[in-house]
Design an enzyme around this catalytic site. Structure first.
Site, mmCIF file in Angstrom:
data_model
loop_
_atom_site.group_PDB
_atom_site.id
_atom_site.type_symbol
_atom_site.label_atom_id
_atom_site.label_comp_id
_atom_site.label_asym_id
_atom_site.label_seq_id
_atom_site.Cartn_x
_atom_site.Cartn_y
_atom_site.Cartn_z
ATOM 1 N N GLY A 71 0.822 -1.207 0.000
ATOM 2 C CA GLY A 71 0.000 0.000 0.000
ATOM 3 C C GLY A 71 0.857 1.258 0.000
ATOM 4 O O GLY A 71 0.527 2.253 -0.661
ATOM 5 N N THR A 72 1.949 1.219 0.726
ATOM 6 C CA THR A 72 2.840 2.383 0.795
ATOM 7 C C THR A 72 3.368 2.737 -0.595
ATOM 8 O O THR A 72 3.382 3.914 -0.987
ATOM 9 C CB THR A 72 4.018 2.077 1.751
ATOM 10 O OG1 THR A 72 3.486 1.767 3.037
ATOM 11 C CG2 THR A 72 4.972 3.251 1.846
ATOM 12 N N ASN A 151 -7.379 4.088 9.446
ATOM 13 C CA ASN A 151 -6.810 2.882 10.042
ATOM 14 C C ASN A 151 -6.804 2.896 11.571
ATOM 15 O O ASN A 151 -6.637 1.864 12.190
ATOM 16 C CB ASN A 151 -5.379 2.662 9.538
ATOM 17 C CG ASN A 151 -4.534 3.912 9.627
ATOM 18 O OD1 ASN A 151 -4.882 4.943 9.061
ATOM 19 N ND2 ASN A 151 -3.438 3.850 10.330
ATOM 20 N N GLN A 181 -7.541 0.275 3.964
ATOM 21 C CA GLN A 181 -8.407 -0.294 5.007
ATOM 22 C C GLN A 181 -9.855 -0.478 4.535
ATOM 23 O O GLN A 181 -10.644 -1.115 5.231
ATOM 24 C CB GLN A 181 -8.400 0.596 6.255
ATOM 25 C CG GLN A 181 -7.051 0.738 6.932
ATOM 26 C CD GLN A 181 -6.582 -0.526 7.648
ATOM 27 O OE1 GLN A 181 -7.339 -1.464 7.874
ATOM 28 N NE2 GLN A 181 -5.311 -0.548 7.998
ATOM 29 N N SER A 201 -3.714 -2.747 -0.629
ATOM 30 C CA SER A 201 -2.610 -3.581 -0.140
ATOM 31 C C SER A 201 -3.085 -5.008 0.087
ATOM 32 O O SER A 201 -4.184 -5.217 0.609
ATOM 33 C CB SER A 201 -2.108 -2.982 1.178
ATOM 34 O OG SER A 201 -1.148 -3.819 1.765
ATOM 35 N N GLY A 202 -2.245 -6.000 -0.273
ATOM 36 C CA GLY A 202 -2.648 -7.404 -0.156
ATOM 37 C C GLY A 202 -2.769 -7.919 1.273
ATOM 38 O O GLY A 202 -3.694 -8.648 1.605
ATOM 39 N N HIS A 203 -1.843 -7.505 2.144
ATOM 40 C CA HIS A 203 -1.803 -8.172 3.458
ATOM 41 C C HIS A 203 -2.919 -7.746 4.401
ATOM 42 O O HIS A 203 -3.099 -8.338 5.457
ATOM 43 C CB HIS A 203 -0.426 -8.014 4.113
ATOM 44 C CG HIS A 203 -0.099 -6.656 4.635
ATOM 45 N ND1 HIS A 203 -0.068 -6.376 5.977
ATOM 46 C CD2 HIS A 203 0.242 -5.509 4.012
ATOM 47 C CE1 HIS A 203 0.286 -5.110 6.152
ATOM 48 N NE2 HIS A 203 0.478 -4.563 4.977
ATOM 49 N N THR A 239 10.228 -7.249 -11.745
ATOM 50 C CA THR A 239 9.477 -8.475 -12.007
ATOM 51 C C THR A 239 8.270 -8.565 -11.075
ATOM 52 O O THR A 239 8.400 -8.368 -9.869
ATOM 53 C CB THR A 239 10.397 -9.702 -11.800
ATOM 54 O OG1 THR A 239 11.515 -9.542 -12.668
ATOM 55 C CG2 THR A 239 9.678 -11.000 -12.112
ATOM 56 N N CYS A 327 0.796 0.426 12.166
ATOM 57 C CA CYS A 327 1.658 0.661 11.010
ATOM 58 C C CYS A 327 2.743 1.670 11.314
ATOM 59 O O CYS A 327 3.766 1.702 10.674
ATOM 60 C CB CYS A 327 0.846 1.204 9.846
ATOM 61 S SG CYS A 327 -0.260 -0.019 9.256
#
Ligand code: PLP
Length: 385
Positions: A71-72, A151, A181, A201-203, A239, A327
């Site tokens: 996300g950052t 958040n 979020q 963001s994935g996590h 990649t 975070c």
């Protein structure tokens, strides 16, 4: 000891299906999507599938998505990329005082480069007013960045009204939304909300750490911030994290397939938790009323108990929560969001964040609330003078 993980806004546990898929990609389909042989084509196909899923959820074109490392990075690419591309048409940006450091620190960097940034205040519930945004937009405003869901306190911003207000005032001004979020908890339609750039963001959605994406709307020109092999049409060299991307799309699909039912359940758990912990004398909840707040984030102030002490006492009972924003917890400063909504002095240091996910149960919530209620009188004896 049973683990009760209530720190899902810091990060989430991977869905088992997602971990399984990623494992398959690591061990079997490990090709580089840029390679011309079969292994590369296979990896490329995974990326195409992932983009179709994610674009379907947002109702945009797959070509609108750029994969990033988190996300950052998405926030940095959106804001710096837009500023670099548009610096000839203006040098003014707008954001709010309660953004994540991924946005606020990027804005500070741009100020050092000669850009001007307006930081809008929020009300006592943490909301920014669309009228205030509209009034702040100028002829030379190149970008407005407002987060979807905060958040720390779970406030949801009126994104559609803000998007409309920006474009009314200056159709050339880009609208960036940090949805780290909010994605996976709310249906977000960039076109409807007039969003040009959207960070995910994935996590935070039961996928891997180290993967995210940025939606870039049609006609929105930004400059890359990473240079190299020219992957992703030169917008983000490097990649692609194929396993992470495929996993992120699968987790997103699982969440969006069940969104309404899951949100109803999360809201019930959230409200149950709130009703239990607010029985503690003097304890209060920060942010918005139940009808409009995010289903998963609860900010609880317990006067007379330091957050860090409560957090570790809960940890001893197998309950994981965070103090302020996890975070930014490597920085010992007090939360900007909590002071922006009017918390003062010790209240800032007496606030914990509880964040739920679809993996939590009613038992988790009842046990965590009981643990807090049991610990508070004991800890207060040590903290109060
Ligand atoms: N934006 C918001 C609102 C967040 O909550 C976070 C992380 O907590 C980020 C951005 C940064 O995301 P990442 O950890 O993927 O870099």
């Amino acid at each position: 000891m049973r683990e009760i993980y209530l720190d899902n806004s810091a990060t989430t546990r991977c869905f088992p299906e997602t971990a399984e898929l990623m494992n398959k990609l690591y061990l079997e389909e490990y090709g580089n999507p840029s390679s011309m042989h079969h292994k590369g084509v296979e990896a490329e196909r995974r990326l195409t599938e992932a983009s179709a899923i994610l674009a379907g959820i947002l109702k945009v074109r797959p070509a609108n998505l750029i994969y990033t490392s988190c996300g950052t990075e998405s926030d940095n690419l959106a804001i710096i990329g837009a500023a670099m591309a548009m610096r000839r048409s203006g040098r003014h940006l707008i954001t709010t005082v309660i953004e994540h450091p991924a946005v606020l620190e990027t804005m500070r960097f741009l100020e050092e480069q000669g850009f001007e940034v307006t930081y809008l205040p929020v009300d006592s519930e943490g909301q920014v007013s669309p009228q205030a945004v509209e009034a702040a937009v100028r002829e030379d405003t190149i970008l407005v960045s407002v987060m979807h869901t905060n958040n720390e306190i779970g406030t949801v911003q009126p994104i559609e009204e803000i998007g409309a207000a920006i474009k009314r005032r200056n159709p050339r001004t880009l609208f960036h939304v940090d949805a780290v979020q909010g994605f996976g908890k709310a249906r977000i339609l960039p076109k409807k909300a007039r969003i040009d750039l959207l960070s995910v963001s994935g996590h935070k959605i039961h996928a891997a750490k180290g993967v995210g994406f940025l939606y870039i709307g049609d006609g929105c020109r930004i400059r890359p911030i990473l240079f190299g092999g020219g992957q992703q049409k030169g917008m983000r060299s490097g990649t692609q994290n194929t396993a992470g991307i495929a996993g992120m799309a699968l987790s997103a699909r699982i969440l969006y397939d069940n969104l309404e039912q899951d949100n109803d359940r999360l809201c019930r758990l959230r409200d149950l938790f709130i009703s239990l912990v607010t029985q503690i004398p003097d304890a209060f909840i920060n942010g918005m009323g139940a009808a409009r707040r995010a289903p998963h984030i609860i900010s609880l102030t317990v006067p007379g108990v330091r957050a860090e002490v409560l957090l570790h006492a809960l940890e001893d009972k197998g309950v994981y929560v965070s103090s302020g924003s996890a975070c930014a917890s490597n920085r010992p400063h007090l939360s900007g969001t909590l002071s922006a909504i009017g918390l003062k002095g010790d209240q800032l240091d007496n606030t914990i964040r509880i964040s739920l996910s679809v993996m939590n149960t009613e038992e988790d919530v009842r046990e965590a609330a009981a643990a807090i209620a049991e610990l508070v009188p004991f800890l207060r004896r040590y903290t109060r003078h």
